[in-house]
Design a protein around this motif. Structure first.
Motif, short mmCIF file in Angstrom:
data_model
loop_
_atom_site.label_atom_id
_atom_site.label_comp_id
_atom_site.label_asym_id
_atom_site.label_seq_id
_atom_site.Cartn_x
_atom_site.Cartn_y
_atom_site.Cartn_z
N VAL A 22 -54.94 27.88 10.29
CA VAL A 22 -55.00 26.89 9.72
C VAL A 22 -55.58 26.76 8.34
CG1 VAL A 22 -55.94 24.54 9.72
CG2 VAL A 22 -54.97 25.49 11.60
N PHE A 23 -56.62 27.61 8.13
CA PHE A 23 -57.27 28.08 7.12
C PHE A 23 -56.46 28.55 5.93
CE2 PHE A 23 -59.91 30.40 3.87
CZ PHE A 23 -60.77 29.17 3.31
N ILE A 24 -55.81 29.53 6.46
CA ILE A 24 -54.97 30.47 5.43
C ILE A 24 -54.01 29.44 5.20
CG2 ILE A 24 -53.53 32.41 5.23
CD1 ILE A 24 -55.49 33.65 6.87
N ALA A 25 -53.28 28.78 5.84
CA ALA A 25 -52.01 27.80 5.67
C ALA A 25 -52.46 26.76 4.64
CB ALA A 25 -51.36 27.31 6.90
N ALA A 26 -53.73 26.02 4.78
CA ALA A 26 -54.12 25.12 4.21
C ALA A 26 -54.61 25.78 2.77
CB ALA A 26 -55.22 24.55 4.62
N PHE A 27 -54.98 26.70 2.56
CA PHE A 27 -55.26 27.59 1.18
C PHE A 27 -54.02 27.88 0.40
CE2 PHE A 27 -56.17 31.34 -1.49
CZ PHE A 27 -57.36 30.81 -2.26
N VAL A 28 -53.11 28.45 1.19
CA VAL A 28 -51.99 28.98 0.43
C VAL A 28 -50.95 27.52 -0.03
CG1 VAL A 28 -49.72 30.13 0.68
CG2 VAL A 28 -51.65 30.88 1.55
N SER A 29 -51.28 26.68 0.91
CA SER A 29 -50.26 25.38 0.49
C SER A 29 -50.95 24.56 -0.67
CB SER A 29 -50.11 24.45 1.61
OG SER A 29 -51.69 23.59 1.94
N ALA A 30 -52.13 24.73 -0.98
CA ALA A 30 -52.85 24.12 -2.23
C ALA A 30 -52.53 24.81 -3.34
CB ALA A 30 -54.40 24.22 -1.77
N THR A 31 -51.93 26.32 -3.33
CA THR A 31 -51.78 26.77 -4.49
C THR A 31 -50.41 26.06 -4.91
OG1 THR A 31 -50.60 28.69 -3.39
CG2 THR A 31 -52.99 29.01 -3.88
N LEU A 32 -49.88 26.61 -6.08
CA LEU A 32 -48.71 26.28 -6.68
C LEU A 32 -47.54 26.63 -5.62
CD1 LEU A 32 -49.22 26.77 -10.41
CD2 LEU A 32 -49.65 24.75 -8.88
N LEU A 33 -47.85 27.58 -4.82
CA LEU A 33 -46.61 27.99 -3.90
C LEU A 33 -46.05 26.64 -2.95
CD1 LEU A 33 -47.77 31.09 -2.50
CD2 LEU A 33 -45.94 31.05 -4.15
N PRO A 34 -44.75 26.60 -2.59
CA PRO A 34 -44.32 25.43 -1.77
C PRO A 34 -44.24 25.44 -0.55
CG PRO A 34 -42.40 26.80 -2.58
CD PRO A 34 -43.70 27.27 -3.25
N VAL A 35 -45.56 25.47 0.05
CA VAL A 35 -45.72 25.87 1.58
C VAL A 35 -46.35 24.54 2.16
CG1 VAL A 35 -47.11 27.29 3.16
CG2 VAL A 35 -45.90 28.24 1.17
N GLY A 36 -46.40 24.23 3.27
CA GLY A 36 -47.10 23.04 3.96
C GLY A 36 -48.00 23.45 5.07
N SER A 37 -49.01 22.91 4.91
CA SER A 37 -50.00 23.31 6.09
C SER A 37 -50.15 22.29 7.24
CB SER A 37 -51.41 23.53 5.62
OG SER A 37 -51.76 22.03 4.88
N GLU A 38 -49.54 21.06 7.02
CA GLU A 38 -49.59 20.05 8.22
C GLU A 38 -48.88 20.53 9.52
OE1 GLU A 38 -48.69 19.29 5.02
OE2 GLU A 38 -50.13 17.97 4.43
N PRO A 39 -47.76 21.53 9.34
CA PRO A 39 -46.86 21.88 10.57
C PRO A 39 -47.92 22.53 11.25
CG PRO A 39 -45.47 21.64 8.98
CD PRO A 39 -46.78 21.63 7.99
N VAL A 40 -48.57 23.69 10.59
CA VAL A 40 -49.50 24.60 11.34
C VAL A 40 -50.60 23.84 11.82
CG1 VAL A 40 -50.98 26.45 10.96
CG2 VAL A 40 -48.95 26.35 9.71
N LEU A 41 -51.29 22.82 11.38
CA LEU A 41 -52.22 21.98 11.74
C LEU A 41 -51.79 21.15 13.11
CD1 LEU A 41 -55.13 20.71 11.61
CD2 LEU A 41 -54.42 19.11 10.04
#
Length: 156
Positions: A22-41
């Motif tokens: 969750v931490f890694i997904a949330a961190f990466v999703s906050a960068t300019l990369l188009p990744v969402g962390s909500e599905p992981v959470l």
């Protein structure tokens, strides 16, 4: 391929890996990369509902740290951007952000514009700690709202 994906998802859902994922997904999703962390959470909380608040806290921390990276990238880019002229639209948006100040970072949770907003806050050299504070509030509110809504829509 499906079996590999299922085994990977099962591995990442384990409690010993879940919060770090969750931490890694949330961190990466906050960068300019188009990744969402909500599905992981959401996936972690469907498997481990008792981890609601720790997962929200970890997602907020990861996403806020990603926003901090965006802020520093924008701060560093300021020197480069000064060499180029801005359109009227850019100047209007920059004026709006300068008027709002660090409070504009409350909108860091917005899709598409939220992460670049953190970079622009750094570029404008808005006060670092107030920006971090407002980023964290906005991101925390997003995670609580989205997770509660998803858990309400798909209770089982």
């Amino acid at each position: 391929m499906q079996a590999w994906l299922d085994s990977l998802l099962a591995l990442l859902a384990l409690p010993q890996y879940g919060l770090s994922t969750v931490f890694i997904a949330a961190f990466v999703s906050a960068t300019l990369l188009p990744v969402g962390s909500e599905p992981v959470l959401f996936g972690l909380l469907k498997l481990n509902p008792d981890m609601f608040w720790p997962a929200i806290a970890v997602a907020t921390a990861g996403n806020t740290l990603g926003g901090i990276v965006d802020w520093w990238m924008g701060y560093g880019a300021h020197k480069v951007a000064d060499k180029y002229s801005h359109s009227k639209h850019h100047l209007r948006v920059l004026g709006w952000l300068e008027r709002l100040g660090p409070k504009a970072c409350l909108l860091a949770w917005l899709p598409v514009v939220g992460d670049p907003l953190c970079a622009v806050a750094g570029w404008l050299k808005l006060s670092f700690w107030p920006c971090v504070f407002y980023m964290a509030i906005g991101k925390f509110a997003r995670y609580v709202t989205m997770t509660v809504a998803l858990l309400h829509i798909w209770p089982n």
